[in-house]
Design an enzyme around this catalytic site. Structure first.
Site, short mmCIF file in Angstrom:
data_model
loop_
_atom_site.label_atom_id
_atom_site.label_comp_id
_atom_site.label_asym_id
_atom_site.label_seq_id
_atom_site.Cartn_x
_atom_site.Cartn_y
_atom_site.Cartn_z
CD GLN A 1 -2.75 1.16 2.47
OE1 GLN A 1 -2.48 1.34 3.64
NE2 GLN A 1 -3.95 0.80 2.07
NE ARG B 1 -3.11 -1.17 6.99
CZ ARG B 1 -3.15 0.00 7.63
NH1 ARG B 1 -4.20 0.33 8.35
NH2 ARG B 1 -2.15 0.84 7.55
CG HIS C 1 -1.03 6.94 3.81
ND1 HIS C 1 -1.46 8.24 3.57
CD2 HIS C 1 -1.70 6.52 4.91
CE1 HIS C 1 -2.35 8.56 4.51
NE2 HIS C 1 -2.51 7.54 5.32
C1 LIG Z 1 3.49 6.38 10.45
C2 LIG Z 1 2.47 5.28 10.54
C3 LIG Z 1 1.18 5.57 10.96
C4 LIG Z 1 0.22 4.55 11.04
N1 LIG Z 1 -1.06 4.86 11.47
C5 LIG Z 1 -1.96 3.85 11.62
C6 LIG Z 1 -3.26 4.11 12.15
O1 LIG Z 1 -3.59 5.22 12.53
N2 LIG Z 1 -4.13 3.09 12.25
C7 LIG Z 1 -3.81 1.82 11.86
O2 LIG Z 1 -4.63 0.93 11.99
N3 LIG Z 1 -2.58 1.55 11.37
C8 LIG Z 1 -1.64 2.53 11.25
N4 LIG Z 1 -0.40 2.24 10.75
C9 LIG Z 1 -0.03 0.83 10.52
C10 LIG Z 1 0.25 0.15 11.84
O3 LIG Z 1 0.73 1.08 12.76
C11 LIG Z 1 1.28 -0.97 11.70
O4 LIG Z 1 0.91 -1.83 10.67
C12 LIG Z 1 1.36 -1.75 12.99
O5 LIG Z 1 1.59 -0.90 14.08
C13 LIG Z 1 2.43 -2.83 12.96
O6 LIG Z 1 2.45 -3.43 14.24
P1 LIG Z 1 3.23 -4.77 14.50
O7 LIG Z 1 2.96 -5.17 15.90
O8 LIG Z 1 2.92 -5.74 13.43
O9 LIG Z 1 4.77 -4.35 14.32
P2 LIG Z 1 5.64 -3.13 14.87
O10 LIG Z 1 4.89 -2.22 15.74
O11 LIG Z 1 6.34 -2.55 13.68
O12 LIG Z 1 6.69 -3.86 15.78
C14 LIG Z 1 7.65 -4.74 15.25
C15 LIG Z 1 8.43 -5.31 16.40
O13 LIG Z 1 9.27 -6.34 15.91
C16 LIG Z 1 10.55 -6.21 16.44
N5 LIG Z 1 11.49 -6.80 15.49
C17 LIG Z 1 11.56 -6.61 14.16
N6 LIG Z 1 12.56 -7.33 13.64
C18 LIG Z 1 13.13 -8.01 14.67
C19 LIG Z 1 14.21 -8.92 14.79
N7 LIG Z 1 14.96 -9.27 13.76
N8 LIG Z 1 14.50 -9.40 16.01
C20 LIG Z 1 13.80 -9.02 17.11
N9 LIG Z 1 12.77 -8.16 17.04
C21 LIG Z 1 12.44 -7.67 15.84
C22 LIG Z 1 10.74 -4.72 16.65
O14 LIG Z 1 11.71 -4.48 17.66
C23 LIG Z 1 9.34 -4.31 17.10
O15 LIG Z 1 9.21 -4.47 18.47
C24 LIG Z 1 0.57 3.24 10.68
C25 LIG Z 1 1.87 2.94 10.26
C26 LIG Z 1 2.80 3.96 10.17
C27 LIG Z 1 4.18 3.60 9.67
#
Ligand SMILES: Cc1cc2nc3c(=O)[nH]c(=O)nc-3n(C[C@H](O)[C@H](O)[C@H](O)COP(=O)(O)OP(=O)(O)OC[C@H]3O[C@@H](n4cnc5c(N)ncnc54)[C@H](O)[C@@H]3O)c2cc1C
Length: 578
Positions: free
Chosen positions: A235, A393, A237
């Site tokens: 996606q 999405r 944005h």
């Molecule tokens: C700027 C921005 C704004 C957004 N706003 C929204 C919103 O308003 N509403 C919405 O629904 N979505 C939003 N999104 C999308 C959403 O925030 C993300 O898709 C979501 O937060 C991802 O969450 P996650 O738990 O999958 O991973 P993340 O929050 O990215 O966490 C990944 C974790 O994995 C760990 N990690 C990664 N690689 C490794 C490794 N090799 N070894 C150990 N640890 C590792 C990192 O340390 C981290 O803790 C937004 C995204 C962005 C970028």
């Protein structure tokens, strides 16, 4: 060093923390994170989390599920979307009960605002469905969940970067990680491993994603033969800060912000007459690019037409400061623009991976197109593909995906580990990683990693971006194969052991290259346009041939493509009109 737990959760974003909370109720659970947990990208999420609470106007989970399916251009698995929308209500109230400071209505209920593609009564008009805490919703979710995990005595291994997964046949037995502080390898043995490593926007040059979003989880699994689902759907944005890609949340349009071209025309009237600026993101991003290509974009510094205006000045200072304070700061800091007074220069930015590690509704990783599953291996959040986002999405559905499927994955693990044996491991599961690190640090001279990264990001942006065609994508696939060849010869310059970021970034670059190749090859293979995958040479959606999920398997420098059925049990696919 070897650690042993019942469950290991890799990643401390919203999805990892929610899974850990649930798993830790019954299982000895560790969270491994390369970042300090509250620095995870979830903390950058701005606009909101959707749930049909109906606090401000009538709403129903069924409408929410339908919008999700239609928004995803019917590639969404419909049972998963219904579950997402139904569980949303409870999930949001649970977060509220844990202390999440949502904005409130005058009566004290959780306030809700509009977001792209969310409608009432199957598309009649925009509906207020996004629950929010100003424009810091993700930050608040992360803080709330982290506090709960601490309270529940989850063990945290902060600043450990996983580099490999231990798979014996279809059974997962743990992971291998580098301790950032010392560069030592640690083996984490576990009955169940859940990947929650987030997105990989860093394959593109202009992105809203944090530097750490390098797709380590999917890449580690892909190299061990796990298929990746729907990687072609990435996606963009519509509204990133021009030139920088920093996100300007859809909440600005949700609150009433409007897009304008150089002629001062509200151009979304042409592309989505009902929802206008609140059409789904793929449509708005394409509309912006179409305006720019037709010479109706604003003039940039380089005298090329490369952006449009997002105007929120009519909302007034008070609304902007109370509902969009962070956005205002970003605009002032990076552009010298006050959104209460001037329009914001915006351009599409690479934002979200719809595809990823294929899973069932409990987060269990799917092994093939026939319903085979890995044992003891789970994935949730942006790195996973369940699939509730299909080909595109809707805004606010990702934060929801994290909590709904994070909870389900964690719950399943809590039960699974009760009956599971301790996994068997080979003699030295860390040896392949150790050998690779020794090679990277042997002091020889190799090609410049920075140049490889730059070439990859530019190529992906230009050839596998918003509009795509056969010739460009073929070139991109070849380029990724060539860059992977060069990458095999790279060496780190810093060969010391303490916080060796040179080494860790080098490993991340390898992951990005693998995911770029999988993305380009999956995109080249799909000969239709659907959601975020817009082909100039195949402009129409082709349900007869392509209403199916892609499963892409990495085999050396090649990608083998297989398919998986889409669950269309509830709504028949229809053309998308907004
Ligand atoms: C700027 C921005 C704004 C957004 N706003 C929204 C919103 O308003 N509403 C919405 O629904 N979505 C939003 N999104 C999308 C959403 O925030 C993300 O898709 C979501 O937060 C991802 O969450 P996650 O738990 O999958 O991973 P993340 O929050 O990215 O966490 C990944 C974790 O994995 C760990 N990690 C990664 N690689 C490794 C490794 N090799 N070894 C150990 N640890 C590792 C990192 O340390 C981290 O803790 C937004 C995204 C962005 C970028």
């Amino acid at each position: 060093m070897v650690h042993e737990f019942d469950a290991v959760i890799v990643g401390a974003g919203g999805s990892g923390l929610f899974s850990a909370l649930e798993a830790s109720k019954k299982a000895r659970t560790a969270v491994i994170s390369k970042l300090y947990p509250i620095r995870s990208h979830t903390g950058a999420a701005q606009g909101g989390i959707s749930a049909a609470l109906g606090n401000v106007e009538e709403d129903k989970p069924e409408w929410h599920a339908f919008d999700t399916v239609k928004g995803g251009d019917y590639l969404v698995d419909q049972g998963a979307a219904l579950l997402l929308a139904e569980d949303a209500v409870q999930a949001v109230y649970e977060l509220e009960n844990w202390g999440l400071p949502f904005n409130r209505t005058p009566e004290g209920r959780i306030d809700q605002r509009r977001f792209g593609g969310h409608t009432r009564n199957f598309g009649e008009a925009a509906v207020r469905r996004a629950c929010y805490a100003a424009d810091r919703t993700g930050h608040m979710i992360l803080q709330t969940l982290y506090q709960q995990c601490i309270k529940n005595e989850v063990s945290f291994f902060d600043e450990y970067q996983i580099v490999d997964v231990i798979l014996e046949g279809n059974r997962c037995g743990g992971v291998v990680a580098v301790n950032l502080a010392t560069s030592e390898l640690h083996v984490f043995k576990a009955k169940a491993v859940l990947f929650a490593t987030g997105g990989f926007g860093r394959i593109f040059k202009i992105t809203s994603n944090a530097y750490a979003n390098t797709g380590d989880g999917p890449a580690v699994l892909a190299r061990r033969g796990v298929p990746m689902e729907d990687m072609e759907f990435y996606q963009f944005h519509p509204t990133g800060i021009r030139g920088l890609g920093i996100l300007i949340s859809e909440a600005v349009r949700g609150e009433g912000g409007q897009l304008f071209n150089r002629e001062g025309k509200r151009f979304m009237e042409t592309y989505a007459p009902t929802l206008l600026d609140l059409a789904p993101r793929d449509m708005v991003a394409r509309a912006i690019l179409t305006e720019i290509r037709a010479g109706r974009g604003m003039r940039g510094d380089k005298k090329i037409d490369d952006y449009v205006h997002l105007d929120a000045s009519h909302l007034g200072k008070e609304i902007i400061m109370s509902k969009l304070p962070d956005i205002t700061e970003f605009c002032k800091t990076y552009l010298g623009v006050d959104p209460a007074e001037q329009p914001i220069p915006v351009q599409p930015t690479a934002h979200y991976a719809m595809g990823g590690i294929p899973t069932d509704l409990d987060g269990r990783v799917v092994a093939d197109g026939k319903g085979g599953l890995y044992e003891g291996l789970y994935a949730v959040g942006e790195c996973a593909c369940v699939s509730v986002h299909g080909a595109n999405r809707l805004g606010t559905n990702s934060l929801l995906d994290l909590v709904v499927f994070g909870r389900r994955g964690g719950k399943h693990i809590a039960e699974y580990v009760q009956g599971a044996d301790s996994p068997r491991m080979g003699k030295d599961p860390a040896e392949p990683s150790a050998a690779r690190i020794r090679e990277l640090m042997d002091g020889k001279k190799g090609p410049q990693a920075g140049t490889i990264r730059e070439e990859m990001q530019v190529e992906m942006m230009e050839k596998v971006g918003i509009y795509r065609n056969e010739g460009d994508m073929k070139k991109a696939v070849e380029k990724m194969q060539e860059l992977r060849g060069q990458y095999r010869e790279v060496r780190v310059q810093d060969t010391t052991g303490t916080f060796n970021t040179d080494l860790l970034e080098m490993i991340e670059l390898g992951n990005l290259l693998d995911l770029s190749l999988l993305t380009a090859a999956s995109a080249e293979n799909r000969k239709e346009s659907r959601g975020a995958h817009a082909r100039e040479d195949y402009p129409d959606r082709d349900d007869a041939n392509w209403l199916r999920h892609t499963l892409a398997v990495l085999e050396g420098d090649d990608v083998k493509i297989d398919y998986k059925e889409v669950d269309t049990s509830r709504w028949e696919p229809k053309p998308r009109v907004y």
